[in-house]
Design a protein around this motif. Structure first.
Motif, PDB file in Angstrom:
ATOM      1  N   SER A 182       4.295   3.049  -8.826  1.00 39.91           N
ATOM      2  CA  SER A 182       3.305   3.095  -9.894  1.00 39.91           C
ATOM      3  C   SER A 182       2.964   4.538 -10.241  1.00 39.91           C
ATOM      4  O   SER A 182       2.824   4.897 -11.409  1.00 39.91           O
ATOM      5  CB  SER A 182       2.054   2.334  -9.437  1.00 39.91           C
ATOM      6  OG  SER A 182       1.065   2.378 -10.407  1.00 39.91           O
ATOM      7  N   GLY A 183       2.842   5.365  -9.208  1.00 40.03           N
ATOM      8  CA  GLY A 183       2.552   6.773  -9.421  1.00 40.03           C
ATOM      9  C   GLY A 183       3.672   7.462 -10.177  1.00 40.03           C
ATOM     10  O   GLY A 183       3.430   8.296 -11.055  1.00 40.03           O
ATOM     11  N   PRO A 235      -3.034   4.998  -8.314  1.00 41.70           N
ATOM     12  CA  PRO A 235      -2.601   3.595  -8.345  1.00 41.70           C
ATOM     13  C   PRO A 235      -3.348   2.746  -7.319  1.00 41.70           C
ATOM     14  O   PRO A 235      -3.737   1.617  -7.621  1.00 41.70           O
ATOM     15  CB  PRO A 235      -1.110   3.670  -7.983  1.00 41.70           C
ATOM     16  CG  PRO A 235      -0.708   5.076  -8.129  1.00 41.70           C
ATOM     17  CD  PRO A 235      -1.906   5.927  -8.066  1.00 41.70           C
ATOM     18  N   LEU A 236      -3.575   3.320  -6.115  1.00 38.01           N
ATOM     19  CA  LEU A 236      -4.289   2.554  -5.106  1.00 38.01           C
ATOM     20  C   LEU A 236      -5.697   2.213  -5.579  1.00 38.01           C
ATOM     21  O   LEU A 236      -6.170   1.098  -5.388  1.00 38.01           O
ATOM     22  CB  LEU A 236      -4.396   3.359  -3.795  1.00 38.01           C
ATOM     23  CG  LEU A 236      -3.229   3.240  -2.816  1.00 38.01           C
ATOM     24  CD1 LEU A 236      -3.489   4.142  -1.628  1.00 38.01           C
ATOM     25  CD2 LEU A 236      -3.040   1.807  -2.368  1.00 38.01           C
ATOM     26  N   TYR A 250       4.453   0.004  -3.679  1.00 39.13           N
ATOM     27  CA  TYR A 250       3.943  -0.281  -5.016  1.00 39.13           C
ATOM     28  C   TYR A 250       3.195   0.907  -5.621  1.00 39.13           C
ATOM     29  O   TYR A 250       3.494   1.314  -6.741  1.00 39.13           O
ATOM     30  CB  TYR A 250       3.073  -1.547  -4.992  1.00 39.13           C
ATOM     31  CG  TYR A 250       2.317  -1.727  -6.280  1.00 39.13           C
ATOM     32  CD1 TYR A 250       0.938  -1.487  -6.344  1.00 39.13           C
ATOM     33  CD2 TYR A 250       2.975  -2.078  -7.465  1.00 39.13           C
ATOM     34  CE1 TYR A 250       0.254  -1.601  -7.542  1.00 39.13           C
ATOM     35  CE2 TYR A 250       2.290  -2.179  -8.649  1.00 39.13           C
ATOM     36  CZ  TYR A 250       0.936  -1.952  -8.687  1.00 39.13           C
ATOM     37  OH  TYR A 250       0.251  -2.036  -9.865  1.00 39.13           O
ATOM     38  N   PRO A 251       2.227   1.494  -4.885  1.00 40.79           N
ATOM     39  CA  PRO A 251       1.552   2.650  -5.483  1.00 40.79           C
ATOM     40  C   PRO A 251       2.504   3.817  -5.715  1.00 40.79           C
ATOM     41  O   PRO A 251       2.350   4.563  -6.679  1.00 40.79           O
ATOM     42  CB  PRO A 251       0.482   3.031  -4.456  1.00 40.79           C
ATOM     43  CG  PRO A 251       0.367   1.896  -3.534  1.00 40.79           C
ATOM     44  CD  PRO A 251       1.646   1.153  -3.584  1.00 40.79           C
ATOM     45  N   LEU A 252       3.479   3.977  -4.836  1.00 40.14           N
ATOM     46  CA  LEU A 252       4.413   5.082  -4.990  1.00 40.14           C
ATOM     47  C   LEU A 252       5.159   4.960  -6.315  1.00 40.14           C
ATOM     48  O   LEU A 252       5.272   5.905  -7.090  1.00 40.14           O
ATOM     49  CB  LEU A 252       5.416   5.058  -3.834  1.00 40.14           C
ATOM     50  CG  LEU A 252       6.278   6.292  -3.617  1.00 40.14           C
ATOM     51  CD1 LEU A 252       5.397   7.473  -3.292  1.00 40.14           C
ATOM     52  CD2 LEU A 252       7.270   6.052  -2.498  1.00 40.14           C
ATOM     53  N   PHE A 276       0.780  -1.234   0.000  1.00 40.30           N
ATOM     54  CA  PHE A 276       0.000   0.000   0.000  1.00 40.30           C
ATOM     55  C   PHE A 276       0.805   1.274   0.000  1.00 40.30           C
ATOM     56  O   PHE A 276       0.250   2.355  -0.003  1.00 40.30           O
ATOM     57  CB  PHE A 276      -0.945   0.021   1.206  1.00 40.30           C
ATOM     58  CG  PHE A 276      -1.932  -1.103   1.204  1.00 40.30           C
ATOM     59  CD1 PHE A 276      -2.082  -1.901   2.318  1.00 40.30           C
ATOM     60  CD2 PHE A 276      -2.679  -1.390   0.084  1.00 40.30           C
ATOM     61  CE1 PHE A 276      -2.984  -2.952   2.319  1.00 40.30           C
ATOM     62  CE2 PHE A 276      -3.572  -2.425   0.066  1.00 40.30           C
ATOM     63  CZ  PHE A 276      -3.728  -3.210   1.178  1.00 40.30           C
ATOM     64  N   MET A 277       2.115   1.154   0.009  1.00 39.17           N
ATOM     65  CA  MET A 277       2.905   2.375  -0.047  1.00 39.17           C
ATOM     66  C   MET A 277       3.913   2.306  -1.184  1.00 39.17           C
ATOM     67  O   MET A 277       3.921   3.151  -2.066  1.00 39.17           O
ATOM     68  CB  MET A 277       3.622   2.580   1.306  1.00 39.17           C
ATOM     69  CG  MET A 277       4.553   3.757   1.326  1.00 39.17           C
ATOM     70  SD  MET A 277       3.717   5.347   1.378  1.00 39.17           S
ATOM     71  CE  MET A 277       3.302   5.433   3.092  1.00 39.17           C
ATOM     72  N   PRO A 335      -5.495   1.155   3.065  1.00 38.70           N
ATOM     73  CA  PRO A 335      -4.282   1.910   2.736  1.00 38.70           C
ATOM     74  C   PRO A 335      -3.749   2.730   3.902  1.00 38.70           C
ATOM     75  O   PRO A 335      -2.660   3.261   3.820  1.00 38.70           O
ATOM     76  CB  PRO A 335      -4.751   2.850   1.625  1.00 38.70           C
ATOM     77  CG  PRO A 335      -6.007   2.275   1.122  1.00 38.70           C
ATOM     78  CD  PRO A 335      -6.632   1.596   2.273  1.00 38.70           C
ATOM     79  N   GLN A 338      -5.607  -0.509  -8.027  1.00 41.03           N
ATOM     80  CA  GLN A 338      -5.216  -1.729  -7.336  1.00 41.03           C
ATOM     81  C   GLN A 338      -6.416  -2.355  -6.643  1.00 41.03           C
ATOM     82  O   GLN A 338      -6.706  -3.536  -6.789  1.00 41.03           O
ATOM     83  CB  GLN A 338      -4.162  -1.350  -6.297  1.00 41.03           C
ATOM     84  CG  GLN A 338      -3.328  -2.452  -5.763  1.00 41.03           C
ATOM     85  CD  GLN A 338      -2.368  -1.895  -4.713  1.00 41.03           C
ATOM     86  OE1 GLN A 338      -2.520  -0.789  -4.236  1.00 41.03           O
ATOM     87  NE2 GLN A 338      -1.384  -2.682  -4.363  1.00 41.03           N
ATOM     88  N   VAL A 377      -0.166  11.225  -4.179  1.00 43.66           N
ATOM     89  CA  VAL A 377       0.674  10.445  -5.074  1.00 43.66           C
ATOM     90  C   VAL A 377       0.130   9.036  -5.234  1.00 43.66           C
ATOM     91  O   VAL A 377       0.300   8.397  -6.255  1.00 43.66           O
ATOM     92  CB  VAL A 377       2.104  10.341  -4.492  1.00 43.66           C
ATOM     93  CG1 VAL A 377       3.039   9.717  -5.493  1.00 43.66           C
ATOM     94  CG2 VAL A 377       2.598  11.693  -4.087  1.00 43.66           C
ATOM     95  N   LEU A 378      -0.529   8.574  -4.177  1.00 46.87           N
ATOM     96  CA  LEU A 378      -0.911   7.165  -4.140  1.00 46.87           C
ATOM     97  C   LEU A 378      -2.336   6.905  -4.597  1.00 46.87           C
ATOM     98  O   LEU A 378      -2.700   5.763  -4.864  1.00 46.87           O
ATOM     99  CB  LEU A 378      -0.776   6.638  -2.706  1.00 46.87           C
ATOM    100  CG  LEU A 378       0.534   6.912  -1.993  1.00 46.87           C
ATOM    101  CD1 LEU A 378       0.425   6.488  -0.552  1.00 46.87           C
ATOM    102  CD2 LEU A 378       1.675   6.181  -2.671  1.00 46.87           C
TER     103      LEU A 378
END
Lengths: 420, 290, 276
Positions: free
Chosen positions: B32-33, C126-127, B28-30, B25-26, C146, C130, C122-123
């Motif tokens: 990805s972003g 993508p979150l 991977y999205p980071l 949750f941190m 999250p 996901q 930022v998240l």
């Protein structure tokens, strides 16, 4: 210690059970089809819309519509993310001006094969055409809501004004009279950001440009077209009301403008037709409604249009699409119920109904639909609209030099368009 | 510390639950972003690769700079005031007042309320025409103040709201720090003839410096990330003068659907916060260790 | 000095304190007063402080025409779960950072702390994608998952654990206890006040979360209270009395929470600020 851990674990398991429940509507083997709708109708609008949905559900037993209301400000965020993830509901509301954001990506279903010719012919031409892209129909218009004028009859009578002002000069004179005689404001045009931006300024600006024969953007919406004499005339009038004639308060936000008119503190008020419902319910307010006057000589008024569309789903169930279409057809053909919220319905058959003709005020401005300005067709519209509102807010409240203001706005709009 | 060659194994096992969540949750999205920031994407159509274009646009975007400046304004307005307010409150609740218990409760209480409740309430208090602040001013013959509609005042009004809301938290931190100072130091200073203010200046302030640093770092990070209360109270107005960077990032991504650009801007914000925090820690953190 | 003679200075200070106490309390008082007024009394040219005819109609409206009760329930569930899971994953790694010397420990610590500085924006995208691929959009789980990685919690616990003297652990180790036993039987019980802080911080954090639940929850009935109240304001426009009633109702759980856990909350935050 162990017992406590066990208890906590039990609670956690139970809670997670609830957490992961989606509560999704399941189509049972027999029984009505449940379809979902996201509504952005808030306040008075919301109540009338809910009443219509209730009646729809009560009028037949094959389909049940579940209505969910989202705060207007967040609606498109939710809608877009849901469309991207293909988790959007069965029917959605989309403002005509926002359709361009969703059509090219194939997020909305083309409706041509689902609507018969008779129904189509029943729609007013202009709003219907606004829903066509590349010849295909992507939504059906539910209403047209132009900006109109509301006027306080009592204040006018007190100030000895017998004719509702039409031109820019007439407004100035009438407002001055109101201020002199009654001490109240002549106009209540909102010009600052509160909960909402000062959209009224942008809407009036656009309308006044068109009234002079100009337009906000050029024909294919690729460049600004307002940095000229038309723009100056429009902007100057808005500024002078506040700073030269002092008949309009400064730093007035949308809600405060509405309240000022409701309290009888202002004689002339401009807002969309959706305000009618709220104003009607205000005790002691003796007001009239009329289409936006030809302030700059011509007749044109900004108008939005709520349209109903069907999102494309991962697995499109034809039964649900059919149910959705039935809902849309029912709602549009019962437009007189929606008109209670002040909006102008789009079906010709509705205009003929006696209930429709009996509604006060709406009959007075129904004609405005004919002069409705379409929203420019560009993906950059949302950003242009918001940014222009901000810039106009600054120009009007700070009495910025009109030429400088327009030049700045023009450059900003150019930059925005280039970034899309 | 229990020595042993099972350390690495244990270390990893103990860290695992958190790391799994963190990665999912941190991290991977980071990443990805970051990936998204190199594309032009409106979330509905296919993305197109644009390399560093978004970053280049950013550096010539007037709105980016003005939003960043508004965020900085907020940071500068709130950091010293919240720190000082928290400290003064802490002095009051660790002093000799018969009301120190009441004060501790009253000053801390707002902290537990949610952002939307606080923002909605203060927007109502400061409402220009019917809010009570102006009603009081009118009653005493003054002119109403445009708390949230005047660009010189709007951000200060939001800062004031934030002070009421969260100063109590700082108060508790400082209070704990002050309580740790041995009474004898104060007593001997009094015997030497030091006044209250002198005692505060020469004893209290230096001895709570570690708390001050912690407070400072937390406060700055929080202020850089401000969004909610500004958005609810002013909508970024008047005419965009309180629009903070996070609001711009949010609007760009979720109203105008320029996802790539929004991602790029949030990365720049992240870098700024990172640099500021590292600077803070190295400059200030070291000092108090010495 | 006689107990009942007060110096001028003392009187002055008491007055200042009283003033600030009143100032601080006033906004909440006003929220209540407004909520008991009829709307016509609120938006009016004739200002009145107290309600002329105090009414509960706004509260009734808040309860009956909105999902306010559901929203509170949802917030509770979300915050409770966030708090429990945060504790479960934060404590072990904090212990590892504090007491276990393992390779790469420092780098890992800073990598984890760096997470505090990441702006949530930022998240978001993508979150969202996901969660969507797992079919979790519009579930309460999506609202809190999250948010459970709470680096500040680790920091607080680590500070505390570092302060626990190693002799305790060494003694237990000599007695044959495994690391896990030591952690569970010695460290955890000792760290209760620090854990209380983490619990409270993560609860408040999850409760106050606005942007993420807004995006990820679609059905109005599933909203958390923060989102619901914001929605409330948008949907009822200028009805301040109604909005204040809604805000007041939304705050009831937190007020109860505060009344019962006040000492722990304050003690917890205080502990985190102290070194070791």
């Amino acid at each position: 210690m162990k017992k406590q851990i066990l208890l906590v674990a039990l609670v956690a398991i139970l809670a997670s059970g609830m957490l992961f429940a989606q509560g999704a509507a399941e189509t049972k083997a027999e029984g009505p089809i449940e379809i979902t709708f996201w509504s952005l109708f808030t306040g008075g609008d919301g109540e009338f819309f809910d009443a219509m949905v209730k009646e729809f559900n009560a009028s037949q037993s094959a389909i049940v519509m579940k209505n969910d209301m989202v705060k207007f400000d967040n609606y498109y965020t939710k809608l877009t993310t849901a469309l991207a993830a293909k988790t959007a509901p069965d029917v959605v509301v989309v403002h005509q001006g926002n359709l361009l954001n969703y059509v090219p990506s194939g997020s909305l279903l083309a409706l041509d094969s689902y609507v018969d010719a008779t129904t189509l012919a029943d729609f007013q031409q202009a709003p219907l055409d606004a829903c066509r892209f590349d010849g295909k129909l992507y939504s059906l218009p539910f209403d047209v809501h132009p900006i109109v004028m509301y006027y306080n009859k009592d204040l006018m009578a007190k100030a000895g004004i017998t004719k509702v002002p039409q031109s820019a000069q007439e407004f100035i004179e009438a407002s001055q009279k109101v201020k002199q005689v009654t001490g109240k404001w002549g106009m209540a045009i909102d010009n600052t950001t509160g909960v909402y931006k000062a959209y009224t300024l942008a809407r009036l600006f656009m309308s006044m440009l068109a009234q002079q024969g100009g337009s906000l953007l050029n024909a294919d919406a690729t460049a600004p077209a307002f940095n000229n004499a038309y723009g100056e005339a429009a902007l100057k009038w808005l500024q002078d009301l506040v700073h030269v004639y002092k008949v309009n308060p400064t730093e007035l936000d949308y809600d405060a403008a509405m309240n000022t008119f409701k309290l009888g503190e202002a004689a002339f008020y401009f807002n969309g037709v959706w305000a009618t419902g709220t104003l009607e319910k205000t005790a002691g307010l003796n007001f009239g409604a009329a289409p936006l006057p030809a302030i700059m000589g011509g007749e044109a008024a900004w108008a939005g249009s709520h349209t109903l569309a069907i999102p494309v789903q991962k697995n499109q169930d034809p039964k649900r699409v059919e149910a959705a279409m039935t809902f849309i057809k029912w709602m549009t053909s019962h437009g007189e119920m929606w008109a209670k919220a002040g909006h102008i319905p789009t079906r010709k058959s509705v205009a003929q109904k006696s209930e429709m003709k009996a509604l006060p005020y709406r009959a007075d401005y129904a004609a405005a639909a004919a002069f409705a300005l379409p929203t420019p067709r560009t993906a950059a519209w949302e950003e242009i609209y918001g940014t222009l509102s901000d810039k106009l807010e600054f120009a009007v409240t700070k009495n910025q030099n009109p030429k400088a203001a327009l030049a700045d706005m023009e450059q900003t709009v150019k930059n925005i368009i280039a970034s899309y | 510390m229990i020595p042993g060659n099972k350390d690495t194994r244990d270390g990893i096992i103990f860290s695992l639950p958190f790391l799994v969540v963190y990665l999912a949750f941190m991290i991977y999205p980071l990443l990805s972003g970051l990936y998204i920031s190199f594309f032009k994407w409106d979330i509905l159509s296919t993305a197109s690769f644009v390399g560093l274009d978004n970053y280049r646009t950013l550096f010539s975007d007037e709105k980016f700079y003005s939003s960043l400046w508004h965020t900085l304004q907020f940071v500068l307005m709130t950091t010293p005031t919240l720190l000082i307010a928290g400290f003064v409150m802490a002095l009051a609740i660790t002093g000799t007042s018969p009301w120190k218990g009441i004060m501790e409760n009253v000053f801390f209480f707002p902290y537990i309320f949610s952002m939307t409740v606080v923002s909605t309430l203060w927007a109502w208090l400061m409402q220009k025409d019917w809010g009570i602040f102006n009603q009081v001013l009118i009653t005493i013959g003054q002119n109403p103040v445009s708390w949230l509609t005047n660009e010189k005042l709007a951000m200060w009004s939001v800062a004031l709201t934030t002070l009421w809301w969260t100063a109590g938290f700082n108060m508790v931190l400082f209070g704990a720090g002050i309580k740790q100072i041995p009474k004898e130091i104060y007593e001997s200073a009094s015997i030497d003839g030091a006044t209250y203010l002198q005692r505060v200046r020469h004893i209290t302030i230096p001895l709570v410096s570690s708390t001050t640093v912690l407070c400072l770092i937390l406060q700055i990070i929080a202020s850089f990330n401000v969004f909610g209360q500004v958005y609810v109270m002013t909508g970024g107005g008047p005419h965009g003068t309180t629009r903070v960077l996070v609001q711009y990032i949010y609007e760009t991504g979720f109203k105008f659907f320029k996802m790539g650009y929004s991602a790029a801007m949030s990365y720049i914000l992240f870098l700024i916060i990172l640099v500021v925090s590292i600077l803070q820690y190295t400059l200030l953190g070291r000092k108090e260790d010495a | 000095m006689n107990r009942f003679t007060f110096s001028k200075k003392q009187v002055l200070i008491r007055c200042v304190e009283l003033l600030f106490i009143l100032i601080w309390v006033f906004p909440l008082l006003w929220m209540l007063i407004t909520s008991l007024k009829v709307e016509e009394e609120v938006i009016t040219r004739t200002f009145s402080f107290w309600p002329a005819n105090p009414t509960l109609e706004n509260y009734i409206k808040a309860f009956t025409s909105t999902y306010i009760v559901n929203w509170m329930g949802n917030s509770f569930i979300v915050s409770l779960m966030a708090m429990l899971i945060t504790l479960v994953i934060d404590a072990p790694i904090a212990y590892a950072f504090a007491k276990i010397r393992f390779k790469g420990r420092n780098i890992l610590f800073w990598a984890v702390m760096g997470g505090m500085m990441v702006p949530f924006q930022v998240l978001i995208v993508p979150l969202y994608l996901q969660f969507n691929s797992f079919g979790l959009i519009n579930t309460l789980a999506a609202a809190y998952l999250p948010r459970i990685a709470l680096p500040i919690g680790i920091f607080i616990l680590k500070q505390f654990y570092e302060g626990i003297p190693s002799d305790l652990e060494e003694a237990a180790f000599i007695d044959g206890a495994s690391r896990y036993r030591i952690f569970a039987r010695i460290i955890l019980p000792l760290g209760q006040s620090a854990m209380a802080t983490v619990i409270i911080l993560s609860f408040i954090n999850a409760w106050n979360d606005f942007l993420w639940p807004l995006i990820v929850i679609n059905d109005t009935i599933k909203y958390t209270i923060t989102v619901g109240i914001a929605n409330f304001q948008g949907t009822h426009g200028t009805q301040y009395s109604l909005i204040m009633a809604g805000a007041a109702v939304a705050s009831i759980p937190q007020i109860f929470f505060y009344i019962f856990f006040r000492k722990k909350i304050i003690a917890g935050i205080a502990t985190s600020g102290m070194k070791g």
